[in-house]
Design a protein around this motif. Structure first.
Motif, PDB file in Angstrom:
ATOM      1  N   VAL A  80     -17.199   0.642   0.221  1.00 37.13           N
ATOM      2  CA  VAL A  80     -16.109   1.401   0.836  1.00 37.13           C
ATOM      3  C   VAL A  80     -14.882   1.396  -0.071  1.00 37.13           C
ATOM      4  N   LYS A  81     -14.383   2.584  -0.352  1.00 32.12           N
ATOM      5  CA  LYS A  81     -13.148   2.738  -1.125  1.00 32.12           C
ATOM      6  C   LYS A  81     -12.174   3.589  -0.320  1.00 32.12           C
ATOM      7  N   ALA A  82     -10.894   3.402  -0.571  1.00 29.03           N
ATOM      8  CA  ALA A  82      -9.878   4.162   0.151  1.00 29.03           C
ATOM      9  C   ALA A  82      -8.808   4.645  -0.816  1.00 29.03           C
ATOM     10  N   ILE A  83      -8.241   5.820  -0.500  1.00 27.66           N
ATOM     11  CA  ILE A  83      -7.129   6.398  -1.268  1.00 27.66           C
ATOM     12  C   ILE A  83      -7.451   6.367  -2.764  1.00 27.66           C
ATOM     13  N   GLU A  84      -8.500   7.080  -3.140  1.00 27.31           N
ATOM     14  CA  GLU A  84      -9.006   6.965  -4.490  1.00 27.31           C
ATOM     15  C   GLU A  84      -8.441   7.994  -5.474  1.00 27.31           C
ATOM     16  N   LEU A 103       0.818  -1.213   0.000  1.00 31.82           N
ATOM     17  CA  LEU A 103       0.000   0.000   0.000  1.00 31.82           C
ATOM     18  C   LEU A 103       0.854   1.267   0.000  1.00 31.82           C
ATOM     19  N   LEU A 104       1.894   1.295   0.821  1.00 32.40           N
ATOM     20  CA  LEU A 104       2.710   2.507   0.918  1.00 32.40           C
ATOM     21  C   LEU A 104       3.369   2.822  -0.415  1.00 32.40           C
ATOM     22  N   SER A 105       3.855   1.782  -1.092  1.00 37.28           N
ATOM     23  CA  SER A 105       4.476   1.995  -2.407  1.00 37.28           C
ATOM     24  C   SER A 105       3.474   2.577  -3.400  1.00 37.28           C
ATOM     25  N   LYS A 106       2.234   2.076  -3.342  1.00 31.27           N
ATOM     26  CA  LYS A 106       1.199   2.557  -4.266  1.00 31.27           C
ATOM     27  C   LYS A 106       0.777   3.982  -3.941  1.00 31.27           C
ATOM     28  N   SER A 107       0.998   4.412  -2.700  1.00 34.71           N
ATOM     29  CA  SER A 107       0.463   5.703  -2.238  1.00 34.71           C
ATOM     30  C   SER A 107       1.407   6.881  -2.472  1.00 34.71           C
ATOM     31  N   ILE A 118       0.629  10.921  -2.733  1.00 31.27           N
ATOM     32  CA  ILE A 118       1.093  11.788  -1.647  1.00 31.27           C
ATOM     33  C   ILE A 118       1.900  12.957  -2.208  1.00 31.27           C
ATOM     34  N   GLN A 119       2.748  12.672  -3.205  1.00 31.05           N
ATOM     35  CA  GLN A 119       3.604  13.724  -3.762  1.00 31.05           C
ATOM     36  C   GLN A 119       2.809  14.798  -4.503  1.00 31.05           C
ATOM     37  N   GLN A 120       1.609  14.447  -4.972  1.00 34.99           N
ATOM     38  CA  GLN A 120       0.816  15.401  -5.755  1.00 34.99           C
ATOM     39  C   GLN A 120      -0.043  16.329  -4.897  1.00 34.99           C
ATOM     40  N   VAL A 121      -0.053  16.116  -3.576  1.00 40.30           N
ATOM     41  CA  VAL A 121      -0.812  17.015  -2.700  1.00 40.30           C
ATOM     42  C   VAL A 121      -0.159  18.390  -2.727  1.00 40.30           C
ATOM     43  N   ASN A 122      -0.944  19.414  -3.031  1.00 40.03           N
ATOM     44  CA  ASN A 122      -0.401  20.784  -3.059  1.00 40.03           C
ATOM     45  C   ASN A 122      -1.276  21.754  -2.271  1.00 40.03           C
ATOM     46  N   PHE A 123      -1.941  21.239  -1.251  1.00 39.93           N
ATOM     47  CA  PHE A 123      -2.820  22.058  -0.414  1.00 39.93           C
ATOM     48  C   PHE A 123      -2.015  23.135   0.311  1.00 39.93           C
ATOM     49  N   ASN A 124      -2.488  24.361   0.257  1.00 43.04           N
ATOM     50  CA  ASN A 124      -1.851  25.511   0.904  1.00 43.04           C
ATOM     51  C   ASN A 124      -2.639  25.854   2.172  1.00 43.04           C
ATOM     52  N   VAL A 125      -1.991  25.689   3.325  1.00 44.57           N
ATOM     53  CA  VAL A 125      -2.720  25.876   4.586  1.00 44.57           C
ATOM     54  C   VAL A 125      -3.136  27.328   4.804  1.00 44.57           C
ATOM     55  N   SER A 157       0.790  -2.224   9.515  1.00 40.73           N
ATOM     56  CA  SER A 157       1.753  -1.348   8.861  1.00 40.73           C
ATOM     57  C   SER A 157       1.340  -1.076   7.414  1.00 40.73           C
ATOM     58  N   TYR A 158       1.428   0.193   7.009  1.00 37.21           N
ATOM     59  CA  TYR A 158       1.159   0.550   5.615  1.00 37.21           C
ATOM     60  C   TYR A 158       2.176  -0.085   4.671  1.00 37.21           C
ATOM     61  N   ASN A 159       3.349  -0.406   5.218  1.00 39.75           N
ATOM     62  CA  ASN A 159       4.401  -0.999   4.387  1.00 39.75           C
ATOM     63  C   ASN A 159       4.379  -2.522   4.453  1.00 39.75           C
ATOM     64  N   GLY A 160       3.318  -3.090   5.057  1.00 40.08           N
ATOM     65  CA  GLY A 160       3.231  -4.536   5.155  1.00 40.08           C
ATOM     66  C   GLY A 160       1.880  -5.065   4.716  1.00 40.08           C
ATOM     67  N   THR A 161       1.114  -4.242   3.984  1.00 37.78           N
ATOM     68  CA  THR A 161      -0.203  -4.666   3.519  1.00 37.78           C
ATOM     69  C   THR A 161      -0.475  -4.079   2.138  1.00 37.78           C
ATOM     70  N   THR A 162      -1.254  -4.797   1.350  1.00 43.19           N
ATOM     71  CA  THR A 162      -1.643  -4.290   0.031  1.00 43.19           C
ATOM     72  C   THR A 162      -3.028  -3.660   0.069  1.00 43.19           C
ATOM     73  N   VAL A 163      -3.746  -3.836   1.171  1.00 43.30           N
ATOM     74  CA  VAL A 163      -5.101  -3.296   1.294  1.00 43.30           C
ATOM     75  C   VAL A 163      -5.121  -2.304   2.455  1.00 43.30           C
ATOM     76  N   ASP A 164      -5.894  -1.246   2.330  1.00 43.87           N
ATOM     77  CA  ASP A 164      -5.940  -0.234   3.377  1.00 43.87           C
ATOM     78  C   ASP A 164      -6.394  -0.859   4.701  1.00 43.87           C
ATOM     79  N   PRO A 165      -5.609  -0.674   5.791  1.00 50.00           N
ATOM     80  CA  PRO A 165      -5.983  -1.274   7.080  1.00 50.00           C
ATOM     81  C   PRO A 165      -7.390  -0.895   7.524  1.00 50.00           C
ATOM     82  N   HIS A 166      -7.790   0.345   7.264  1.00 49.58           N
ATOM     83  CA  HIS A 166      -9.106   0.794   7.716  1.00 49.58           C
ATOM     84  C   HIS A 166     -10.236   0.069   6.988  1.00 49.58           C
ATOM     85  N   LYS A 167     -10.007  -0.297   5.739  1.00 47.70           N
ATOM     86  CA  LYS A 167     -10.998  -1.103   5.018  1.00 47.70           C
ATOM     87  C   LYS A 167     -11.144  -2.478   5.667  1.00 47.70           C
TER      88      LYS A 167
END
Length: 560
Positions: free
Chosen positions: A545-549, A334-338, A342-349, A444-454
């Motif tokens: 339920v979908k995650a990280i879409e 999951l972490l590799s896919k994310s 993550i890099q494309q987030v450009n939110f300005n606080v 761990s996000y680095n030890g699963t292919t599916v979102d833990p919350h799902k």
């Protein structure tokens, strides 16, 4: 943490949630809800130990209550150790296996589950006859006065123990879901690493929404639970000989054995190693779940004498055929896919504009008003822990459904990284809102292919809208280098004021809500973006339920 100590920690949690002395029956019932199949007699045994340690005290005939020392023990409940405990538990079981396949004597690892409908035995028998099990050897017995039937089956970990006794170190790597097409194993579709979870991997996937074992039996196509382990390449030939001998006495379930350094079923095999895929020992139990029958599944729960087991059937037809395509793309975690999102987030606080990562889940349009009302009520009841932002999105190909986008917590990692602060998603977890809050499960996000919350939602482990006992909500743990703490705290405080649900900013070497991060880093606990979606699900509304879409502009989000 031993299995016994883990149970005692859970008993302390139950007593802590009560404001009066509590008896063993209520404790046993609560433990069952938490996945521990412990009778009243066993609970009384554990309570005596807790009394001796000073963690509990007897209050006459009313039961026990937790002491101040017990609360102190509970506050250090060690869920971070539990992440390592699952792997250690299996290593312990492997070591304790002393089964001699020559004279068929000794101890084996078993799964013992409880069914409540005698007809379910026929379903299980059908799965055993199809060869989709480790072994047809079982022990079936009725329990108590109720319609409870305990079914003990052989666990695939037994094979690891047998190999170790022959001098071949077998290392369990993953539990997951294996896709079968036209009776041929194709590839693993989901995985969880044994080393990076507090939840047994196959237990995470033991869900009727995830498996389709009966379809495999009837049509040859579907999804089954399976395990994957590695052995040294030099032991391949000897392993094949042992597996052949085991198969002759009714212990099998091996899907395939790779060649040295050759990838198998979409999983990488390092140079010098060999991969082995084995049918999950809980496969017959999962088939019962698929039919909607009630069942409590326990995985690798204990060691027992092989002589206590006997074949449920003498007729076995191997359903699965050999692998035809071993050149499957490697399955990323999951972490590799994310990272790309993550890099494309450009939110300005400061401007409160820019792209964030969203989860997009789908409900029927007829249910939308009810769903939004539940989301609003959930937020109003607990604004500290629930993110209020959402957006409605059209379904790509179903006019009768509509998407509800919520803010994924990975947006926070993206914002920090965009401001020059390295932030790594470490765990997705289930957070129990005690005082203080405590994680009761972590993956761990680095030890699963599916979102833990799902996973937690699919297993109905949350209590986001519950009124009895402490709420159990979705949360995540992030790890940030201490050198950047001051600037990170500044940004996180702004995000929290906007409504991004920042629960806790830790200090170096501090256990944050019982989660542990590496030295020279600090942990940040954030709310899960699927909490409002989980609330909808808990209220009985059908939701996909979908995650990280996808990325969405924050300025287009509505607020509850």
């Amino acid at each position: 943490m031993s299995e016994s100590e883990h149970r005692m920690i859970e008993i302390l949690r139950i007593l802590s949630a009560q404001d009066k002395p509590t008896g063993s029956k209520l404790i046993a019932d609560e433990l069952k809800n938490k996945g521990f199949n412990l009778g009243e007699r066993a609970v009384r045994y554990h309570m005596q130990i807790l009394d001796e340690k000073g963690y509990t005290e007897r209050m006459g005939y009313s039961g026990r209550q937790i002491t101040d020392l017990g609360r102190e023990k509970l506050e250090k409940g060690l869920i971070y150790d539990q992440v390592d405990f699952i792997h250690s538990k299996f290593e312990e079981m492997i070591y304790l296996t002393d089964f001699n396949y020559i004279n068929q004597s000794g101890n084996v690892v078993v799964n013992t589950s409880t069914i409540y409908n005698e007809e379910s035995i026929n379903i299980m028998k059908e799965i055993f006859e199809s060869g989709l099990s480790v072994s047809p050897y079982v022990n079936i017995k009725k329990v108590g006065n109720r319609n409870e039937i305990e079914v003990t089956t052989l666990c695939g970990t037994t094979i690891d123990g047998i190999l170790l006794n022959e001098g071949i170190p077998s290392q369990p790597q993953y539990g997951g879901l294996l896709e079968i097409e036209n009776f041929h194993p194709e590839k693993f579709t989901e995985l969880i690493s044994y080393k990076k979870t507090s939840l047994t991997p196959l237990d995470a996937f033991a869900n009727s929404d995830l498996t389709s074992i009966l379809d495999v039996v009837n049509t040859g196509t579907g999804i089954i639970p399976a395990n994957f382990r590695l052995i040294p390449g030099i032991g391949r030939q000897k392993t094949l000989e042992i597996l052949e001998k085991l198969n002759k006495i009714g212990i099998g379930g091996v899907i395939d054995v790779s060649h040295e350094g050759e990838d198998i079923l979409g999983l990488p095999v390092p140079d010098g190693m060999v991969g082995i895929a084995i049918v999950g020992g809980i496969t017959p139990f999962c088939a019962i779940k698929e039919l909607g029958e009630e069942i409590d599944i326990k995985i690798a729960e204990e060691i027992t004498d092989f002589k206590t087991l006997s074949p449920i059937t003498s007729t076995i037809t191997q359903t699965l055929k050999p692998i035809t395509n071993n050149k499957q793309p490697t399955l990323p975690f999951l972490l590799s896919k994310s990272w790309n999102l993550i890099q494309q987030v450009n939110f300005n606080v400061e401007k409160r504009k820019g792209d964030i990562i969203s989860n997009v889940s789908y409900v029927r349009k007829d249910d939308l008003d009810s769903a939004l009302a539940i989301m609003e009520e959930t937020y109003n009841n607990n604004p500290k822990y629930i993110n209020p932002y959402y957006n409605l999105i059209e379904h790509p190909n179903d006019d009768e459904k509509i998407g509800i986008a919520t803010i994924c917590s990975l947006s926070i990692d993206g914002l920090l990284i965009n401001n020059g602060i390295m932030s790594t998603p470490k765990y997705g977890g289930l957070l129990e809102l005690t005082e203080p809050p405590l994680f009761i499960d972590l993956i761990s996000y680095n030890g699963t292919t599916v979102d833990p919350h799902k996973i937690f939602l699919s297993k109905k482990m949350t209590s986001i809208t519950g009124n009895i006992g402490p709420n159990k909500i979705l949360a995540s743990v992030k790890e940030i280098p201490y050198i950047s703490r001051d600037y990170a705290v500044y940004l996180l405080d702004i995000l929290n004021n906007i409504g991004f649900s920042i629960y806790k900013i830790g200090k170096p070497r501090e256990l944050v809500y019982n989660a542990k991060v590496d030295n020279y880093n600090f942990g940040v606990i954030c709310g899960g973006g699927l909490n409002t979606i989980g609330a909808i699900k808990e209220k009985g509304i059908d939701v996909e339920v979908k995650a990280i879409e996808k990325l969405l502009p924050f300025e287009k989000m509505d607020r509850l």
